[in-house]
Design a protein around this motif. Structure first.
Motif, PDB file in Angstrom:
ATOM      1  N   LEU A 179       0.858  -1.174   0.000  1.00  0.00           N
ATOM      2  CA  LEU A 179       0.000   0.000   0.000  1.00  0.00           C
ATOM      3  C   LEU A 179       0.900   1.232   0.000  1.00  0.00           C
ATOM      4  O   LEU A 179       1.863   1.300   0.762  1.00  0.00           O
ATOM      5  CB  LEU A 179      -0.884   0.002   1.257  1.00  0.00           C
ATOM      6  N   ILE A 180       0.565   2.201  -0.832  1.00  0.00           N
ATOM      7  CA  ILE A 180       1.328   3.445  -0.907  1.00  0.00           C
ATOM      8  C   ILE A 180       0.362   4.581  -0.596  1.00  0.00           C
ATOM      9  O   ILE A 180      -0.672   4.728  -1.259  1.00  0.00           O
ATOM     10  CB  ILE A 180       1.948   3.646  -2.303  1.00  0.00           C
ATOM     11  N   LEU A 181       0.698   5.357   0.428  1.00  0.00           N
ATOM     12  CA  LEU A 181      -0.138   6.477   0.830  1.00  0.00           C
ATOM     13  C   LEU A 181       0.635   7.775   0.666  1.00  0.00           C
ATOM     14  O   LEU A 181       1.744   7.903   1.172  1.00  0.00           O
ATOM     15  CB  LEU A 181      -0.570   6.337   2.295  1.00  0.00           C
ATOM     16  N   GLY A 182       0.033   8.710  -0.024  1.00  0.00           N
ATOM     17  CA  GLY A 182       0.611  10.040  -0.162  1.00  0.00           C
ATOM     18  C   GLY A 182      -0.243  11.029   0.595  1.00  0.00           C
ATOM     19  O   GLY A 182      -1.402  10.762   0.905  1.00  0.00           O
ATOM     20  N   MET A 183       0.316  12.166   0.867  1.00  0.00           N
ATOM     21  CA  MET A 183      -0.453  13.218   1.525  1.00  0.00           C
ATOM     22  C   MET A 183      -1.163  14.096   0.505  1.00  0.00           C
ATOM     23  O   MET A 183      -2.140  14.762   0.832  1.00  0.00           O
ATOM     24  CB  MET A 183       0.444  14.087   2.418  1.00  0.00           C
ATOM     25  N   THR A 184      -0.685  14.062  -0.742  1.00  0.00           N
ATOM     26  CA  THR A 184      -1.307  14.856  -1.806  1.00  0.00           C
ATOM     27  C   THR A 184      -1.448  14.008  -3.069  1.00  0.00           C
ATOM     28  O   THR A 184      -0.780  12.982  -3.229  1.00  0.00           O
ATOM     29  CB  THR A 184      -0.458  16.099  -2.158  1.00  0.00           C
ATOM     30  N   ARG A 185      -2.306  14.468  -3.955  1.00  0.00           N
ATOM     31  CA  ARG A 185      -2.465  13.775  -5.234  1.00  0.00           C
ATOM     32  C   ARG A 185      -1.176  13.829  -6.032  1.00  0.00           C
ATOM     33  O   ARG A 185      -0.896  12.923  -6.815  1.00  0.00           O
ATOM     34  CB  ARG A 185      -3.637  14.362  -6.003  1.00  0.00           C
ATOM     35  N   LYS A 186      -0.363  14.861  -5.819  1.00  0.00           N
ATOM     36  CA  LYS A 186       0.936  14.932  -6.487  1.00  0.00           C
ATOM     37  C   LYS A 186       1.793  13.732  -6.079  1.00  0.00           C
ATOM     38  O   LYS A 186       2.478  13.134  -6.917  1.00  0.00           O
ATOM     39  CB  LYS A 186       1.651  16.240  -6.134  1.00  0.00           C
ATOM     40  N   HIS A 187       1.772  13.354  -4.810  1.00  0.00           N
ATOM     41  CA  HIS A 187       2.528  12.189  -4.354  1.00  0.00           C
ATOM     42  C   HIS A 187       2.044  10.918  -5.051  1.00  0.00           C
ATOM     43  O   HIS A 187       2.844  10.068  -5.438  1.00  0.00           O
ATOM     44  CB  HIS A 187       2.396  12.001  -2.841  1.00  0.00           C
ATOM     45  N   VAL A 188       0.729  10.788  -5.205  1.00  0.00           N
ATOM     46  CA  VAL A 188       0.166   9.614  -5.891  1.00  0.00           C
ATOM     47  C   VAL A 188       0.618   9.612  -7.343  1.00  0.00           C
ATOM     48  O   VAL A 188       1.049   8.578  -7.870  1.00  0.00           O
ATOM     49  CB  VAL A 188      -1.369   9.592  -5.773  1.00  0.00           C
ATOM     50  N   ARG A 189       0.540  10.769  -8.013  1.00  0.00           N
ATOM     51  CA  ARG A 189       0.982  10.853  -9.412  1.00  0.00           C
ATOM     52  C   ARG A 189       2.442  10.430  -9.543  1.00  0.00           C
ATOM     53  O   ARG A 189       2.806   9.701 -10.464  1.00  0.00           O
ATOM     54  CB  ARG A 189       0.828  12.286  -9.938  1.00  0.00           C
ATOM     55  N   GLU A 190       3.284  10.887  -8.622  1.00  0.00           N
ATOM     56  CA  GLU A 190       4.710  10.554  -8.687  1.00  0.00           C
ATOM     57  C   GLU A 190       4.938   9.051  -8.508  1.00  0.00           C
ATOM     58  O   GLU A 190       5.733   8.454  -9.231  1.00  0.00           O
ATOM     59  CB  GLU A 190       5.488  11.359  -7.645  1.00  0.00           C
ATOM     60  N   ALA A 191       4.237   8.433  -7.566  1.00  0.00           N
ATOM     61  CA  ALA A 191       4.406   6.991  -7.349  1.00  0.00           C
ATOM     62  C   ALA A 191       3.933   6.198  -8.560  1.00  0.00           C
ATOM     63  O   ALA A 191       4.589   5.243  -8.988  1.00  0.00           O
ATOM     64  CB  ALA A 191       3.649   6.551  -6.097  1.00  0.00           C
ATOM     65  N   VAL A 192       2.817   6.603  -9.133  1.00  0.00           N
ATOM     66  CA  VAL A 192       2.271   5.891 -10.298  1.00  0.00           C
ATOM     67  C   VAL A 192       3.133   6.132 -11.534  1.00  0.00           C
ATOM     68  O   VAL A 192       3.224   5.270 -12.411  1.00  0.00           O
ATOM     69  CB  VAL A 192       0.789   6.276 -10.516  1.00  0.00           C
ATOM     70  N   THR A 193       3.807   7.262 -11.600  1.00  0.00           N
ATOM     71  CA  THR A 193       4.745   7.511 -12.700  1.00  0.00           C
ATOM     72  C   THR A 193       5.948   6.586 -12.583  1.00  0.00           C
ATOM     73  O   THR A 193       6.431   6.056 -13.585  1.00  0.00           O
ATOM     74  CB  THR A 193       5.210   8.989 -12.695  1.00  0.00           C
ATOM     75  N   VAL A 194       6.405   6.363 -11.365  1.00  0.00           N
ATOM     76  CA  VAL A 194       7.531   5.454 -11.138  1.00  0.00           C
ATOM     77  C   VAL A 194       7.153   4.029 -11.518  1.00  0.00           C
ATOM     78  O   VAL A 194       7.935   3.298 -12.117  1.00  0.00           O
ATOM     79  CB  VAL A 194       7.990   5.519  -9.653  1.00  0.00           C
ATOM     80  N   ASP A 195       5.908   3.623 -11.185  1.00  0.00           N
ATOM     81  CA  ASP A 195       5.430   2.271 -11.495  1.00  0.00           C
ATOM     82  C   ASP A 195       3.931   2.329 -11.777  1.00  0.00           C
ATOM     83  O   ASP A 195       3.123   2.331 -10.845  1.00  0.00           O
ATOM     84  CB  ASP A 195       5.714   1.322 -10.329  1.00  0.00           C
ATOM     85  N   PRO A 196       3.533   2.405 -13.045  1.00  0.00           N
ATOM     86  CA  PRO A 196       2.109   2.480 -13.373  1.00  0.00           C
ATOM     87  C   PRO A 196       1.289   1.321 -12.794  1.00  0.00           C
ATOM     88  O   PRO A 196       0.099   1.483 -12.525  1.00  0.00           O
ATOM     89  CB  PRO A 196       2.087   2.462 -14.906  1.00  0.00           C
ATOM     90  N   GLY A 197       1.910   0.194 -12.557  1.00  0.00           N
ATOM     91  CA  GLY A 197       1.214  -0.944 -11.966  1.00  0.00           C
ATOM     92  C   GLY A 197       0.806  -0.728 -10.522  1.00  0.00           C
ATOM     93  O   GLY A 197       0.036  -1.508  -9.967  1.00  0.00           O
ATOM     94  N   ALA A 198       1.293   0.345  -9.910  1.00  0.00           N
ATOM     95  CA  ALA A 198       0.973   0.638  -8.515  1.00  0.00           C
ATOM     96  C   ALA A 198      -0.336   1.415  -8.353  1.00  0.00           C
ATOM     97  O   ALA A 198      -0.770   1.656  -7.228  1.00  0.00           O
ATOM     98  CB  ALA A 198       2.113   1.427  -7.879  1.00  0.00           C
TER      99      ALA A 198
END
Length: 137
Positions: A28-47
């Motif tokens: 599970l990956i939790l960000g504090m902002t949608r920007k954090h989510v975008r960055e994690a999904v950019t690193v691994d779209p499968g996430a």
């Protein structure tokens, strides 16, 4: 100091860059902002299906249902993720983002710390309702 007031010791905490290995290995990956989510999904779209802002995951879990005792975290996240759209990650959202208090007043830090602590408590009760001391018991 804001964490200490809530009984949380952050003395050893430090930020670091998110790596592809971090994202790939996380349940599970939790960000504090949608920007954090975008960055994690950019690193691994499968996430995408296991990456949320803390507020978004709590909100979506409240709208669906708590995790069942025999349900894996991965199975529950598929259920909670259902209907999400990547386009919703664009911009900023008061419904999803927790404001970064960096450079702000002590009150800003307290508000952020209290908001995060409350959401983590809520999430714990929804995702791990069978743990002693959670709202699920």
């Amino acid at each position: 100091m804001a964490g200490r007031e809530l009984g949380i010791d952050l003395a050893g905490h430090h930020g670091r860059l998110l790596t592809p290995t971090d994202v790939k290995e996380a349940d599970l990956i939790l960000g504090m902002t949608r920007k954090h989510v975008r960055e994690a999904v950019t690193v691994d779209p499968g996430a995408w299906g296991r990456t949320f802002t803390l507020r978004e995951l709590v909100r979506r879990a409240q709208m669906t249902s708590p995790r069942h005792a025999n349900q894996s975290l991965a199975e529950w996240l598929v259920f909670v993720h259902h209907g999400r759209r990547m386009v919703d990650l664009h911009g900023k959202s008061k419904d999803d983002d927790i404001a970064d208090p960096l450079g702000g007043s002590m009150r800003d830090y307290r508000v952020a710390a209290e908001t995060i602590a409350g959401l983590v408590n809520e999430l714990t009760g929804l995702a791990w309702p069978d743990l002693p001391g959670t709202d699920g018991q």
